[in-house]
Design a protein around this motif. Structure first.
Motif, PDB file in Angstrom:
ATOM      1  N   ILE A  80      73.765  62.073  83.836  1.00 28.77           N
ATOM      2  CA  ILE A  80      75.033  61.551  83.327  1.00 28.77           C
ATOM      3  C   ILE A  80      76.187  62.435  83.776  1.00 28.77           C
ATOM      4  O   ILE A  80      77.288  61.946  84.056  1.00 28.77           O
ATOM      5  N   TYR A 129      84.608  55.174  79.838  1.00 28.85           N
ATOM      6  CA  TYR A 129      83.217  55.627  79.904  1.00 28.85           C
ATOM      7  C   TYR A 129      83.087  56.928  80.681  1.00 28.85           C
ATOM      8  O   TYR A 129      82.353  57.828  80.270  1.00 28.85           O
ATOM      9  N   TRP A 136      80.455  64.271  76.888  1.00 24.51           N
ATOM     10  CA  TRP A 136      79.191  64.414  76.190  1.00 24.51           C
ATOM     11  C   TRP A 136      78.169  65.195  77.020  1.00 24.51           C
ATOM     12  O   TRP A 136      77.505  66.094  76.524  1.00 24.51           O
ATOM     13  N   LEU A 148      85.701  62.355  72.721  1.00 28.76           N
ATOM     14  CA  LEU A 148      85.868  61.567  71.497  1.00 28.76           C
ATOM     15  C   LEU A 148      87.308  61.110  71.343  1.00 28.76           C
ATOM     16  O   LEU A 148      87.582  59.957  71.018  1.00 28.76           O
ATOM     17  N   SER A 151      88.101  58.235  73.703  1.00 27.51           N
ATOM     18  CA  SER A 151      87.604  56.900  73.351  1.00 27.51           C
ATOM     19  C   SER A 151      88.417  56.309  72.208  1.00 27.51           C
ATOM     20  O   SER A 151      88.792  55.132  72.255  1.00 27.51           O
ATOM     21  N   ILE A 155      90.875  52.840  72.756  1.00 25.84           N
ATOM     22  CA  ILE A 155      90.638  51.613  71.995  1.00 25.84           C
ATOM     23  C   ILE A 155      91.861  51.263  71.163  1.00 25.84           C
ATOM     24  O   ILE A 155      92.277  50.110  71.099  1.00 25.84           O
TER      25      ILE A 155
ATOM     26  N   ASN B  26      66.628  59.083  74.183  1.00 29.15           N
ATOM     27  CA  ASN B  26      67.978  59.607  73.971  1.00 29.15           C
ATOM     28  C   ASN B  26      68.937  58.478  73.601  1.00 29.15           C
ATOM     29  O   ASN B  26      69.082  57.513  74.355  1.00 29.15           O
ATOM     30  N   VAL B  28      72.184  58.167  73.599  1.00 28.44           N
ATOM     31  CA  VAL B  28      73.295  57.934  74.519  1.00 28.44           C
ATOM     32  C   VAL B  28      72.823  57.145  75.733  1.00 28.44           C
ATOM     33  O   VAL B  28      73.465  56.186  76.171  1.00 28.44           O
ATOM     34  N   ARG B  29      71.640  57.514  76.248  1.00 26.85           N
ATOM     35  CA  ARG B  29      71.104  56.770  77.403  1.00 26.85           C
ATOM     36  C   ARG B  29      70.763  55.343  77.009  1.00 26.85           C
ATOM     37  O   ARG B  29      70.929  54.409  77.795  1.00 26.85           O
ATOM     38  N   LEU B  32      73.876  53.468  77.123  1.00 20.74           N
ATOM     39  CA  LEU B  32      74.298  53.250  78.511  1.00 20.74           C
ATOM     40  C   LEU B  32      73.519  52.115  79.150  1.00 20.74           C
ATOM     41  O   LEU B  32      74.061  51.318  79.910  1.00 20.74           O
ATOM     42  N   VAL B  35      75.034  48.984  78.145  1.00 23.58           N
ATOM     43  CA  VAL B  35      76.254  48.708  78.905  1.00 23.58           C
ATOM     44  C   VAL B  35      75.902  48.071  80.250  1.00 23.58           C
ATOM     45  O   VAL B  35      76.478  47.050  80.652  1.00 23.58           O
ATOM     46  N   MET B  66      80.805  48.817  72.824  1.00 22.93           N
ATOM     47  CA  MET B  66      79.906  49.894  73.223  1.00 22.93           C
ATOM     48  C   MET B  66      80.611  51.249  73.237  1.00 22.93           C
ATOM     49  O   MET B  66      79.978  52.279  73.012  1.00 22.93           O
ATOM     50  N   VAL B  67      81.944  51.252  73.477  1.00 24.09           N
ATOM     51  CA  VAL B  67      82.667  52.520  73.393  1.00 24.09           C
ATOM     52  C   VAL B  67      82.627  53.031  71.955  1.00 24.09           C
ATOM     53  O   VAL B  67      82.421  54.224  71.708  1.00 24.09           O
ATOM     54  N   LEU B  70      79.157  54.431  71.329  1.00 16.74           N
ATOM     55  CA  LEU B  70      79.025  55.762  71.928  1.00 16.74           C
ATOM     56  C   LEU B  70      79.771  56.787  71.083  1.00 16.74           C
ATOM     57  O   LEU B  70      79.284  57.895  70.837  1.00 16.74           O
ATOM     58  N   PHE B  71      80.969  56.386  70.631  1.00 12.04           N
ATOM     59  CA  PHE B  71      81.792  57.260  69.787  1.00 12.04           C
ATOM     60  C   PHE B  71      81.000  57.689  68.552  1.00 12.04           C
ATOM     61  O   PHE B  71      80.924  58.875  68.223  1.00 12.04           O
ATOM     62  N   MET B  74      78.005  59.958  69.432  1.00 14.67           N
ATOM     63  CA  MET B  74      78.424  61.310  69.777  1.00 14.67           C
ATOM     64  C   MET B  74      78.975  62.053  68.574  1.00 14.67           C
ATOM     65  O   MET B  74      78.779  63.254  68.422  1.00 14.67           O
ATOM     66  N   LEU B  75      79.680  61.325  67.703  1.00 11.74           N
ATOM     67  CA  LEU B  75      80.269  61.964  66.526  1.00 11.74           C
ATOM     68  C   LEU B  75      79.171  62.459  65.588  1.00 11.74           C
ATOM     69  O   LEU B  75      79.253  63.559  65.044  1.00 11.74           O
TER      70      LEU B  75
END
Lengths: 341, 164
Positions: A80, A129, A136, A148, A151, A155, B26, B28-29, B32, B35, B66-67, B70-71, B74-75
């Motif tokens: 990634i 993205y 990340w 963060l 994003s 939005i 994972n 996150v993957r 993805l 997506v 999807m954003v 992901l947010f 990750m958060l």
């Protein structure tokens, strides 16, 4: 020449070459202009050693970036981490495909699809993205915070931006960007442009787009994802060499693209400001470039003038000020159009 | 011909990424892969001349929803797969059974009506056509969907701000 321009195997690669080539060659020039202008506004000299007036400075920077060591931190998510810069640059370079840069429809846009502006919105919404994944995968808390923020910010401001675009779609009755420019043609010249349509409603829509476009490109005063005083460099802290350069190029290319969208939607695209003699002598693409230059200057001017917003102020401005204003504005434009029928 | 090759590639991408969404450890993957799945689906819409649906697919699903996913991932930093494991073991066979049933019903539906397939008219997915049908033939389902979304929004606010 004419037969060549009608051959799709010649003209489509030519279009791609014109648009992508233009955007990519503008980037180093833009970097130079930005550094010189910022220096002028801050009473400094700016880059003035490499070449005449420092014009070769971007070339020197490019050479430096090429030959720098590409440092990859140890505990990154490698796949990634490598994907993110490309994921940022590719949508940025795809977006200008639907923008008409001049009146000749054989040269630009690359594809005049009937969803024109929606394609552009789709591509600009994908750029986030790259930023989020870069933040990340770097395995760095500052990068993660930058991702963060990016994003959330994208939005929030996409909504207000979308609503101001919808008002243009309402005025035009089409999603094609070419139709949007042709809709602004008229005997009154610049008074026919969408900025001055239904005064002051068109102006308000333009203002909302102007603020949202600064936020979408992560430029000052909305550059929180890379706020250097708090987050080092935000999402690209861990990137070096050409991977960093891809983020850098992407940011400047998206500045050019979004300025071009601004010109197309609200400022008459390639149309001259007044539809008679001395103004019509200047060809359409040149008018487009002049208007584009004005907005590029605006980007730099704002960066030199305004301090960065605090994060809660940014969210408040997006959701509590811009979004309701855009909604009411759209509603009023719709009422006037309905009343005119 | 070109369309069929593209369809084959995209169908393969959709199947592979769909499996990876649930198979990858994972989060996150996983997101993805979803997506990439949405992208391939958008290409399939384009092959059906449904440009508007394709663009909306990318803007809404890939660009916004999807954003946010992901947010959130990750958060919350959902890194450890052990925390995501299901506690009730009996759920697993039931899920497999339901999935199998779904595949049978879907395949049955598709193959039973295969002979009646007709080529799509090439203006079916343009903005004009979608708008026309949404606001004439399908106006009640459309408005009901918007009310449903409103209920979901109000519900989300009530749950989030319960302690205000």
């Amino acid at each position: 020449m004419e037969t060549l321009l009608n051959n799709p195997w010649v003209v489509i690669p030519l279009r791609v070459l014109i648009v992508i080539g233009f955007v990519l060659t503008m980037v180093p020039g833009l970097v130079w202009i930005e550094r010189r202008l910022l220096a002028l506004m801050q009473i400094r000299k700016g880059p003035n050693r490499v070449g005449p007036a420092g014009l070769l400075q971007p070339v020197a920077d490019g050479i430096k970036l090429f030959f720098k060591e590409d440092v990859i931190p140890e505990r990154v998510d490698r796949f990634i981490y490598f994907l993110a810069p490309a994921g940022f640059l590719i949508p940025v370079l795809c977006a200008p495909a639907v923008i008409p840069w001049g009146p000749d429809d054989r040269l630009t846009p690359i594809a005049d699809v009937n969803i024109g502006i929606l394609f552009l919105l789709a591509m600009t919404s994908l750029t986030v993205y790259g930023i989020v994944l870069a933040g990340w995968s770097s395995n760095n808390k500052y990068s993660l915070l930058g991702g963060l923020r990016a994003s959330a910010q994208t939005i929030s401001y996409e909504l207000a931006m979308g609503l101001s675009i919808v008002s243009v779609v309402l005025l035009t009755g089409s999603l094609s960007m070419r139709d949007m420019v042709l809709n602004q043609q008229g005997s009154l010249g610049m008074l026919n442009w969408h900025v001055f349509r239904f005064f002051p409603l068109g102006l308000i829509a333009t203002g909302i787009f102007l603020v949202a476009m600064l936020a979408e490109t992560n430029r000052a005063p909305f550059d929180l994802p890379e706020a250097e005083s708090e987050l080092i460099a935000g999402y690209h802290t861990e990137y070096s060499s050409m991977k960093f350069a891809m983020f850098f190029m992407g940011e400047y290319a998206s500045m050019i693209t979004i300025s071009a969208v601004m010109v197309t939607l609200f400022f008459g695209g390639w149309l001259p400001p007044l539809p008679f003699a001395p103004f019509t002598w200047i060809p359409g693409p040149l008018w487009f470039l002049i208007k584009l230059g004005v907005f590029i200057y605006f980007f730099i001017w704002v960066r030199a003038t305004l301090p960065r917003l605090r994060y809660d102020m940014l969210m408040k401005l997006g959701w509590l000020r811009l979004l309701p204003t855009a909604l009411v504005n759209l509603f009023l434009i719709a009422i006037i159009l309905w009343w005119q029928q | 011909m070109f369309g069929q090759i593209l369809f084959g590639i995209m169908a393969l991408v959709i199947v592979v990424t769909s499996i990876w969404v649930v198979a990858v450890r994972n989060p996150v993957r996983s997101a993805l892969n979803l997506v990439a799945n949405f992208f391939a689906l958008a290409v399939l819409y384009l092959l059906l001349y449904a440009q508007f649906v394709a663009a909306v697919q990318v803007i809404v699903y890939a660009g916004a929803i999807m954003v946010l996913f992901l947010f959130t991932i990750m958060l919350l930093n959902l890194g450890a797969p052990a925390e995501l494991a299901e506690r009730f073991e009996w759920k697993r066979p039931i899920t497999w059974g339901l999935a199998l049933l779904f595949v049978i019903v879907l395949a049955g539906g598709v193959f039973a009506r295969l002979g009646e397939a007709q080529p799509v008219p090439d203006n079916i997915g343009t903005v004009q056509m979608v708008g026309k049908y949404l606001f004439t033939d399908w106006v009640y389902p459309f408005e009901l969907t918007s009310v449903l979304l409103l209920i979901a929004i109000v519900g989300a606010i009530v749950m989030a701000k319960r302690r205000l």
